[in-house]
Motif scaffolding. Structure first.
Motif, PDB file in Angstrom:
ATOM      1  N   LYS A  10       0.830  -1.192   0.000  1.00 44.44           N
ATOM      2  CA  LYS A  10       0.000   0.000   0.000  1.00 44.44           C
ATOM      3  C   LYS A  10       0.873   1.254   0.000  1.00 44.44           C
ATOM      4  O   LYS A  10       1.903   1.308   0.676  1.00 44.44           O
ATOM      5  N   PRO A  11       0.461   2.290  -0.764  1.00 45.39           N
ATOM      6  CA  PRO A  11       1.310   3.481  -0.908  1.00 45.39           C
ATOM      7  C   PRO A  11       1.712   4.114   0.409  1.00 45.39           C
ATOM      8  O   PRO A  11       2.879   4.403   0.641  1.00 45.39           O
ATOM      9  N   ILE A  12       0.737   4.326   1.283  1.00 43.95           N
ATOM     10  CA  ILE A  12       1.062   4.934   2.566  1.00 43.95           C
ATOM     11  C   ILE A  12      -0.059   4.601   3.552  1.00 43.95           C
ATOM     12  O   ILE A  12      -1.238   4.584   3.196  1.00 43.95           O
ATOM     13  N   ALA A  13       0.331   4.299   4.775  1.00 46.03           N
ATOM     14  CA  ALA A  13      -0.646   3.907   5.795  1.00 46.03           C
ATOM     15  C   ALA A  13      -0.191   4.438   7.147  1.00 46.03           C
ATOM     16  O   ALA A  13       0.999   4.668   7.384  1.00 46.03           O
ATOM     17  N   SER A  14      -1.168   4.628   8.017  1.00 50.93           N
ATOM     18  CA  SER A  14      -0.854   5.062   9.373  1.00 50.93           C
ATOM     19  C   SER A  14      -1.772   4.358  10.352  1.00 50.93           C
ATOM     20  O   SER A  14      -2.875   3.926  10.013  1.00 50.93           O
ATOM     21  N   SER A  15      -1.290   4.235  11.572  1.00 54.00           N
ATOM     22  CA  SER A  15      -2.067   3.652  12.665  1.00 54.00           C
ATOM     23  C   SER A  15      -2.041   4.638  13.824  1.00 54.00           C
ATOM     24  O   SER A  15      -0.971   5.085  14.240  1.00 54.00           O
ATOM     25  N   ILE A  16      -3.219   4.973  14.325  1.00 56.51           N
ATOM     26  CA  ILE A  16      -3.314   5.864  15.483  1.00 56.51           C
ATOM     27  C   ILE A  16      -3.771   5.043  16.680  1.00 56.51           C
ATOM     28  O   ILE A  16      -4.891   4.519  16.698  1.00 56.51           O
ATOM     29  N   LEU A  17      -2.896   4.910  17.663  1.00 60.73           N
ATOM     30  CA  LEU A  17      -3.201   4.166  18.882  1.00 60.73           C
ATOM     31  C   LEU A  17      -4.003   5.074  19.808  1.00 60.73           C
ATOM     32  O   LEU A  17      -3.644   6.248  19.995  1.00 60.73           O
ATOM     33  N   LEU A  18      -5.072   4.526  20.386  1.00 60.81           N
ATOM     34  CA  LEU A  18      -6.046   5.344  21.091  1.00 60.81           C
ATOM     35  C   LEU A  18      -6.307   4.825  22.504  1.00 60.81           C
ATOM     36  O   LEU A  18      -6.419   3.613  22.715  1.00 60.81           O
ATOM     37  N   TRP A  19      -6.423   5.760  23.439  1.00 62.66           N
ATOM     38  CA  TRP A  19      -6.813   5.465  24.812  1.00 62.66           C
ATOM     39  C   TRP A  19      -8.053   6.297  25.137  1.00 62.66           C
ATOM     40  O   TRP A  19      -8.069   7.523  24.936  1.00 62.66           O
ATOM     41  N   MET A  20      -9.094   5.660  25.647  1.00 59.91           N
ATOM     42  CA  MET A  20     -10.329   6.350  25.959  1.00 59.91           C
ATOM     43  C   MET A  20     -10.180   7.224  27.207  1.00 59.91           C
ATOM     44  O   MET A  20      -9.423   6.910  28.117  1.00 59.91           O
ATOM     45  N   ARG A  21     -10.956   8.304  27.235  1.00 59.72           N
ATOM     46  CA  ARG A  21     -10.996   9.160  28.421  1.00 59.72           C
ATOM     47  C   ARG A  21     -11.623   8.385  29.579  1.00 59.72           C
ATOM     48  O   ARG A  21     -12.470   7.513  29.380  1.00 59.72           O
ATOM     49  N   THR A  22     -11.214   8.720  30.787  1.00 60.00           N
ATOM     50  CA  THR A  22     -11.633   7.947  31.958  1.00 60.00           C
ATOM     51  C   THR A  22     -12.725   8.630  32.781  1.00 60.00           C
ATOM     52  O   THR A  22     -13.138   8.101  33.807  1.00 60.00           O
ATOM     53  N   HIS A  23     -13.204   9.790  32.340  1.00 51.67           N
ATOM     54  CA  HIS A  23     -14.261  10.471  33.095  1.00 51.67           C
ATOM     55  C   HIS A  23     -15.642   9.877  32.795  1.00 51.67           C
ATOM     56  O   HIS A  23     -16.629  10.283  33.400  1.00 51.67           O
ATOM     57  N   GLN A  24     -15.693   8.940  31.856  1.00 54.91           N
ATOM     58  CA  GLN A  24     -16.943   8.295  31.487  1.00 54.91           C
ATOM     59  C   GLN A  24     -16.681   6.798  31.303  1.00 54.91           C
ATOM     60  O   GLN A  24     -15.528   6.375  31.169  1.00 54.91           O
ATOM     61  N   PRO A  25     -17.730   5.955  31.312  1.00 58.71           N
ATOM     62  CA  PRO A  25     -17.510   4.520  31.092  1.00 58.71           C
ATOM     63  C   PRO A  25     -16.788   4.257  29.777  1.00 58.71           C
ATOM     64  O   PRO A  25     -17.036   4.932  28.771  1.00 58.71           O
ATOM     65  N   ARG A  26     -15.888   3.293  29.804  1.00 56.66           N
ATOM     66  CA  ARG A  26     -15.097   2.981  28.605  1.00 56.66           C
ATOM     67  C   ARG A  26     -15.988   2.690  27.402  1.00 56.66           C
ATOM     68  O   ARG A  26     -15.720   3.175  26.294  1.00 56.66           O
ATOM     69  N   GLN A  27     -17.039   1.927  27.585  1.00 54.96           N
ATOM     70  CA  GLN A  27     -17.885   1.556  26.461  1.00 54.96           C
ATOM     71  C   GLN A  27     -18.576   2.776  25.853  1.00 54.96           C
ATOM     72  O   GLN A  27     -18.815   2.815  24.645  1.00 54.96           O
ATOM     73  N   GLN A  28     -18.868   3.774  26.666  1.00 60.64           N
ATOM     74  CA  GLN A  28     -19.467   4.994  26.143  1.00 60.64           C
ATOM     75  C   GLN A  28     -18.513   5.676  25.162  1.00 60.64           C
ATOM     76  O   GLN A  28     -18.922   6.171  24.110  1.00 60.64           O
ATOM     77  N   GLY A  29     -17.234   5.688  25.510  1.00 57.38           N
ATOM     78  CA  GLY A  29     -16.239   6.253  24.605  1.00 57.38           C
ATOM     79  C   GLY A  29     -16.073   5.424  23.342  1.00 57.38           C
ATOM     80  O   GLY A  29     -15.953   5.968  22.236  1.00 57.38           O
TER      81      GLY A  29
END
Length: 264
Positions: A10-29
């Motif tokens: 593939k010509p160019i690809a990126s991956s953005i690693l993500l952490w959910m905010r903790t002020h709300q339930p994880r599943q909500q994020g």
């Protein structure tokens, strides 16, 4: 089982690693990411594919213990999900700058930390391991950290000539994607009011996505003799192997087209 397979670069690809905010339930994020935030990203022009990789909340690490290699994923750095973006051409990222500004502003609503990893041109490969009609019913996402003192070229040759043939030889895979990363640079994705802390000893240098027919095949894979044989070689090249269990892989843009509803 042959250990050589065809692949698409593939010509160019990126991956953005993500952490959910903790002020709300994880599943909500996770639901906000799946819904409103995905609409912002999907509207970005120039993408061949946009896929969200949702990771299990409990993810201590699927890779069997290896002496001298970090296989246990510590809770403080455990990733919640990854945004995979594959662009149609080398110039495509320039077309999406307006939409990227919208994504920047929205990140604070859902993410507490984001880290972007990008690879050199044509370093992202999608390997042909599935027969026509075969789909992955379970997946794992693996991040590898290069051992200090190992040069980039040596590390990449290990991936292509050492790791990849062993993975293919198992015969268990229904999906296989590999990507090597350029050195991490914060300014490539420095969204406001979101953390981007990434200590040198915590950075990754490559990723592998594995797809299996189902959870039973995935468990058998990590307990197989082929994977056990890698234990002797990994410590020479790798200091960490973090293997995450994937709960969902949701595709929003496919073959350059925004889908009316995400595909699993």
């Amino acid at each position: 089982m042959p250990t050589t397979i065809s692949s698409a670069r593939k010509p160019i690809a990126s991956s953005i690693l993500l952490w959910m905010r903790t002020h709300q339930p994880r599943q909500q994020g996770m639901d906000y990411w799946k819904g409103p935030h995905s609409q912002i990203i999907s509207a970005t022009p120039g993408m061949e594919e946009y896929r969200q990789i949702h990771l299990a909340e409990s993810n201590p690490g699927l890779w069997p213990a290896v002496s001298g290699v970090e296989t246990v994923i510590l809770a403080g750095r455990r990733i919640d999900g990854v945004a995979e973006v594959t662009f149609a051409s080398l110039l495509s990222p320039l077309r999406g700058r307006k939409q990227t500004k919208l994504a920047y502003r929205d990140e604070v609503n859902v993410f507490r930390r984001t880290l972007l990893y990008a690879g050199p041109p044509y370093s992202s490969r999608w390997h042909d391991v599935a027969a026509p009609g075969q789909k992955a019913g379970a997946r794992s996402l693996i991040y590898l950290r290069r051992r200090d003192g190992i040069k980039t070229g040596v590390f990449r040759r290990f991936l292509t000539d050492g790791l990849l043939p062993v993975l293919v030889k198992t015969g268990a895979l229904r999906e296989l994607r590999t990507q090597v990363f350029l050195p991490w640079i914060e300014r490539l994705w420095d969204t406001p009011e979101v953390a981007h802390d990434n200590p040198t000893d915590q950075r990754f240098h490559a990723s592998v996505i594995l797809g299996f027919t189902g959870p039973d095949e995935q468990r058998a894979f990590f307990g197989s003799g082929e994977i056990a044989t890698l234990a002797a070689r990994l410590p020479e090249f790798v200091s960490a192997v973090h293997a995450y269990e994937v709960t969902e892989a949701l595709t929003y843009v496919k073959d350059g087209r925004v889908l009316p509803h995400y595909q699993t």
